[in-house]
Design a protein around this motif. Structure first.
Motif, PDB file in Angstrom:
ATOM      1  N   MET A 175       0.836  -1.213   0.000  1.00  0.00           N
ATOM      2  CA  MET A 175       0.000   0.000   0.000  1.00  0.00           C
ATOM      3  C   MET A 175       0.870   1.262   0.000  1.00  0.00           C
ATOM      4  O   MET A 175       0.491   2.296  -0.511  1.00  0.00           O
ATOM      5  CB  MET A 175      -0.935   0.026   1.223  1.00  0.00           C
ATOM      6  CG  MET A 175      -2.039  -1.004   1.181  1.00  0.00           C
ATOM      7  SD  MET A 175      -3.245  -0.759   2.515  1.00  0.00           S
ATOM      8  CE  MET A 175      -2.241  -1.004   3.964  1.00  0.00           C
ATOM      9  N   LEU A 176       2.042   1.140   0.607  1.00  0.00           N
ATOM     10  CA  LEU A 176       2.938   2.295   0.724  1.00  0.00           C
ATOM     11  C   LEU A 176       3.699   2.557  -0.577  1.00  0.00           C
ATOM     12  O   LEU A 176       3.818   3.686  -1.030  1.00  0.00           O
ATOM     13  CB  LEU A 176       3.931   2.010   1.856  1.00  0.00           C
ATOM     14  CG  LEU A 176       4.779   3.143   2.370  1.00  0.00           C
ATOM     15  CD1 LEU A 176       3.912   4.199   3.051  1.00  0.00           C
ATOM     16  CD2 LEU A 176       5.813   2.608   3.365  1.00  0.00           C
ATOM     17  N   MET A 177       4.226   1.486  -1.165  1.00  0.00           N
ATOM     18  CA  MET A 177       5.134   1.616  -2.316  1.00  0.00           C
ATOM     19  C   MET A 177       4.421   1.394  -3.650  1.00  0.00           C
ATOM     20  O   MET A 177       5.049   1.527  -4.691  1.00  0.00           O
ATOM     21  CB  MET A 177       6.275   0.586  -2.242  1.00  0.00           C
ATOM     22  CG  MET A 177       6.794   0.325  -0.877  1.00  0.00           C
ATOM     23  SD  MET A 177       8.156   1.387  -0.496  1.00  0.00           S
ATOM     24  CE  MET A 177       8.792   0.577   0.939  1.00  0.00           C
ATOM     25  N   GLU A 178       3.195   0.909  -3.579  1.00  0.00           N
ATOM     26  CA  GLU A 178       2.404   0.640  -4.792  1.00  0.00           C
ATOM     27  C   GLU A 178       3.011  -0.475  -5.645  1.00  0.00           C
ATOM     28  O   GLU A 178       2.853  -0.485  -6.855  1.00  0.00           O
ATOM     29  CB  GLU A 178       2.239   1.903  -5.637  1.00  0.00           C
ATOM     30  CG  GLU A 178       1.644   3.071  -4.868  1.00  0.00           C
ATOM     31  CD  GLU A 178       1.796   4.369  -5.622  1.00  0.00           C
ATOM     32  OE1 GLU A 178       0.952   4.651  -6.471  1.00  0.00           O
ATOM     33  OE2 GLU A 178       2.802   5.075  -5.356  1.00  0.00           O
ATOM     34  N   ARG A 179       3.755  -1.333  -5.028  1.00  0.00           N
ATOM     35  CA  ARG A 179       4.233  -2.529  -5.758  1.00  0.00           C
ATOM     36  C   ARG A 179       4.416  -3.653  -4.738  1.00  0.00           C
ATOM     37  O   ARG A 179       4.655  -3.397  -3.551  1.00  0.00           O
ATOM     38  CB  ARG A 179       5.542  -2.259  -6.501  1.00  0.00           C
ATOM     39  CG  ARG A 179       6.668  -1.821  -5.630  1.00  0.00           C
ATOM     40  CD  ARG A 179       8.014  -1.823  -6.358  1.00  0.00           C
ATOM     41  NE  ARG A 179       9.042  -1.669  -5.345  1.00  0.00           N
ATOM     42  CZ  ARG A 179       9.434  -0.515  -4.836  1.00  0.00           C
ATOM     43  NH1 ARG A 179       8.898   0.619  -5.251  1.00  0.00           N
ATOM     44  NH2 ARG A 179      10.369  -0.466  -3.900  1.00  0.00           N
ATOM     45  N   GLU A 180       4.309  -4.876  -5.248  1.00  0.00           N
ATOM     46  CA  GLU A 180       4.413  -6.028  -4.346  1.00  0.00           C
ATOM     47  C   GLU A 180       5.842  -6.119  -3.815  1.00  0.00           C
ATOM     48  O   GLU A 180       6.787  -6.084  -4.603  1.00  0.00           O
ATOM     49  CB  GLU A 180       4.048  -7.292  -5.122  1.00  0.00           C
ATOM     50  CG  GLU A 180       3.589  -8.394  -4.220  1.00  0.00           C
ATOM     51  CD  GLU A 180       3.027  -9.560  -5.022  1.00  0.00           C
ATOM     52  OE1 GLU A 180       3.478 -10.677  -4.754  1.00  0.00           O
ATOM     53  OE2 GLU A 180       2.172  -9.341  -5.913  1.00  0.00           O
ATOM     54  N   PRO A 181       6.015  -6.212  -2.491  1.00  0.00           N
ATOM     55  CA  PRO A 181       7.385  -6.207  -1.963  1.00  0.00           C
ATOM     56  C   PRO A 181       8.085  -7.548  -2.133  1.00  0.00           C
ATOM     57  O   PRO A 181       7.443  -8.580  -2.271  1.00  0.00           O
ATOM     58  CB  PRO A 181       7.172  -5.904  -0.481  1.00  0.00           C
ATOM     59  CG  PRO A 181       5.810  -6.397  -0.177  1.00  0.00           C
ATOM     60  CD  PRO A 181       4.997  -6.267  -1.436  1.00  0.00           C
ATOM     61  N   ASP A 182       9.400  -7.495  -2.094  1.00  0.00           N
ATOM     62  CA  ASP A 182      10.223  -8.701  -2.075  1.00  0.00           C
ATOM     63  C   ASP A 182       9.899  -9.495  -0.791  1.00  0.00           C
ATOM     64  O   ASP A 182       9.729  -8.901   0.279  1.00  0.00           O
ATOM     65  CB  ASP A 182      11.694  -8.237  -2.043  1.00  0.00           C
ATOM     66  CG  ASP A 182      12.651  -9.381  -1.973  1.00  0.00           C
ATOM     67  OD1 ASP A 182      13.122  -9.803  -3.028  1.00  0.00           O
ATOM     68  OD2 ASP A 182      12.926  -9.864  -0.837  1.00  0.00           O
ATOM     69  N   PRO A 183       9.789 -10.821  -0.865  1.00  0.00           N
ATOM     70  CA  PRO A 183       9.436 -11.606   0.331  1.00  0.00           C
ATOM     71  C   PRO A 183      10.419 -11.412   1.492  1.00  0.00           C
ATOM     72  O   PRO A 183      10.007 -11.361   2.654  1.00  0.00           O
ATOM     73  CB  PRO A 183       9.464 -13.055  -0.156  1.00  0.00           C
ATOM     74  CG  PRO A 183       9.309 -12.969  -1.633  1.00  0.00           C
ATOM     75  CD  PRO A 183       9.873 -11.660  -2.071  1.00  0.00           C
TER      76      PRO A 183
END
Ligand code: SDX
Length: 396
Positions: A175-183
């Motif tokens: 939600m913060l970065m607008e992209r799926e984070p690295d696991p």
């Protein structure tokens, strides 16, 4: 008034003793968290924090803190599902946030947004276990959404909705970065939340308990604690540590910076703790997490500055029992994760909501309103004079 040993002040008329900052004064009994400040040990409900950070998730730890036992698989699934269902915040809260100044501090935005939840969930039934459960779920679920929403709103964007397929920490970073984070980034962030979730009767938790003791609603309890956490002597220090490392600039200047700070009696941010006489155990783990991130995503030269400062401080401040606290290395982890600097303290708040709510619940279980005494140092009885007869006073 007579000063006694350890900075105490004894009031002669009443015999009351004042200890500045209430140092060493127990203000409650609690079974939530234990700190051994000589040995550098920290445990939640009897479990060492490093064990929890290695083996549990933040939501599992939250469950433990609030209800006193680790959840079984079904209890954890239910709790995770409830939290996931309540992540969204009303468009009215989002619209309210759009009216906040975009250059305002995110902690102020968070405090206002957290308090506003009380308007939406106004039923105050603090002796109803279902009400308590629902309030816990809502606060744990919505605080991260509000932090991320303000970040996008202040950039002129619409907040993005939570994603149901992502776990708690991954969803916040999304939600913060607008992209799926690295696991790996998500797991390290989740561990940071565990490390920040609770720390006995620190200033914001004390504030939460005082507010709770009036039997007000849990949203006011959390809002008051957020306001307390924001200060630079408390959670706000994590943001200031990076400003300090920036100011130092390079590792070879760290010792001179420290000497100058000590000479001018300036506090070195991220150092010192009322409870610990050794390095904060959370700082040890956070430093290792920072190194794990650097190994994977590239080195950060600011870390060299931090290590040089720690080495110099060990020589100069170590003999006084002043070592890095939780705020010293957390900012370096958050920076590597791509979290903006003024969100470091709101991120601390996301985690600490778990501890505040555990203390809220405990306070309600054996409540007596907090109402300490004071030692009056003002004038004794004075003669009142009419307005026209008064001379300008020296103090205005
Ligand atoms: C958090 O309480 C918690 O549990 C908090 C927390 C949590 O998880 O909730 O752990 C999170 O708030 C961490 C602390 C973040 N704050 C900072 O990093 C700011 C810098 N640190 C300090 O201001 C200070 O150490 C405190 C606020 C953390 C503790 O304050 P105390 O216990 O009131 O100690 P003090 O300020 O009275 O200092 C005692 C002595 C003084 O020296 P003398 O006058 O006795 O010679 O230690 C010195 C201070 O000058 N000292 C420092 C110092 N911290 C204490 N000197 C230089 N740099 C420092 N950071």
């Amino acid at each position: 008034m007579s000063p006694t040993e350890g900075g105490e002040i004894r009031h002669e008329r009443t015999g009351l003793v004042f200890r500045p900052g209430l140092e060493g004064v127990p203000a409650t009994q609690s079974s939530i968290c234990d700190i051994d400040g000589q040995k550098g040990l920290l445990s939640y409900r009897g479990y060492p924090v490093d064990v929890l950070a290695s083996h549990c998730s933040f939501l599992e730890t939250t469950y433990l803190l609030i209800w006193g036992e680790l959840p079984n698989p079904q209890q954890l699934r239910d709790f995770e599902q409830e939290v996931q269902m309540h992540r969204r915040v009303s468009f009215r809260v989002r619209d309210m946030m759009k009216c906040f100044p975009s250059d305002g501090h995110p902690m102020d935005a968070l405090q206002s947004s957290a308090a506003s939840l009380g308007l939406f969930y106004s039923r105050r039934a603090i002796d109803d276990p279902q009400y308590i459960y629902d309030a816990v779920v809502r606060l744990i679920a919505k605080i991260p959404t509000m932090v991320a929403a303000f970040q996008l709103i202040r950039k002129g964007q619409d907040p993005i909705q939570p994603r149901d397929d992502l776990a708690y920490s991954a969803n916040f970073l999304y939600m913060l970065m607008e992209r799926e984070p690295d696991p790996l980034a998500s797991r390290i962030f989740d561990r940071c939340l565990i490390l920040h979730a609770e720390h006995s009767l620190n200033a914001s938790t004390f504030s939460a308990r005082v507010t709770a003791s009036t039997l007000t609603d849990p949203y006011a309890v959390v809002a008051s604690a957020v306001g307390t956490l924001a200060g630079p002597l408390h959670g706000g220090a994590n943001e200031d540590v990076l400003a300090m490392l920036d100011e130092i600039g390079t590792a070879d200047r760290a010792a001179d910076y420290l000497d100058a700070a000590i000479a001018s009696k300036r506090k070195v941010m991220g150092f010192g703790h009322r409870e610990y006489r050794v390095k904060d155990p959370r700082a040890v783990i956070l430093q290792a997490l920072a190194e794990e991130l650097f190994a994977r995503f590239g080195h950060d030269e600011m870390y060299d500055v931090a290590r040089a400062l720690e080495a110099a401080a060990e020589r100069r401040l170590g003999p006084k029992g002043i070592f890095p606290n939780v705020d010293f290395y957390s900012g370096l982890v958050y920076r590597k994760l791509g979290i903006p600097r003024d969100l470091f303290t709101p991120v601390f708040a996301i985690a600490r909501v778990a501890g505040w709510l555990a203390h809220w619940r405990e306070q309600l279980g054996a409540n007596r309103i907090f109402r300490p005494s004071q030692i009056y140092t003002g004038c004794s009885m004075r003669q009142w004079s009419p307005l026209e007869d008064r001379l300008p006073s020296a103090s205005t």
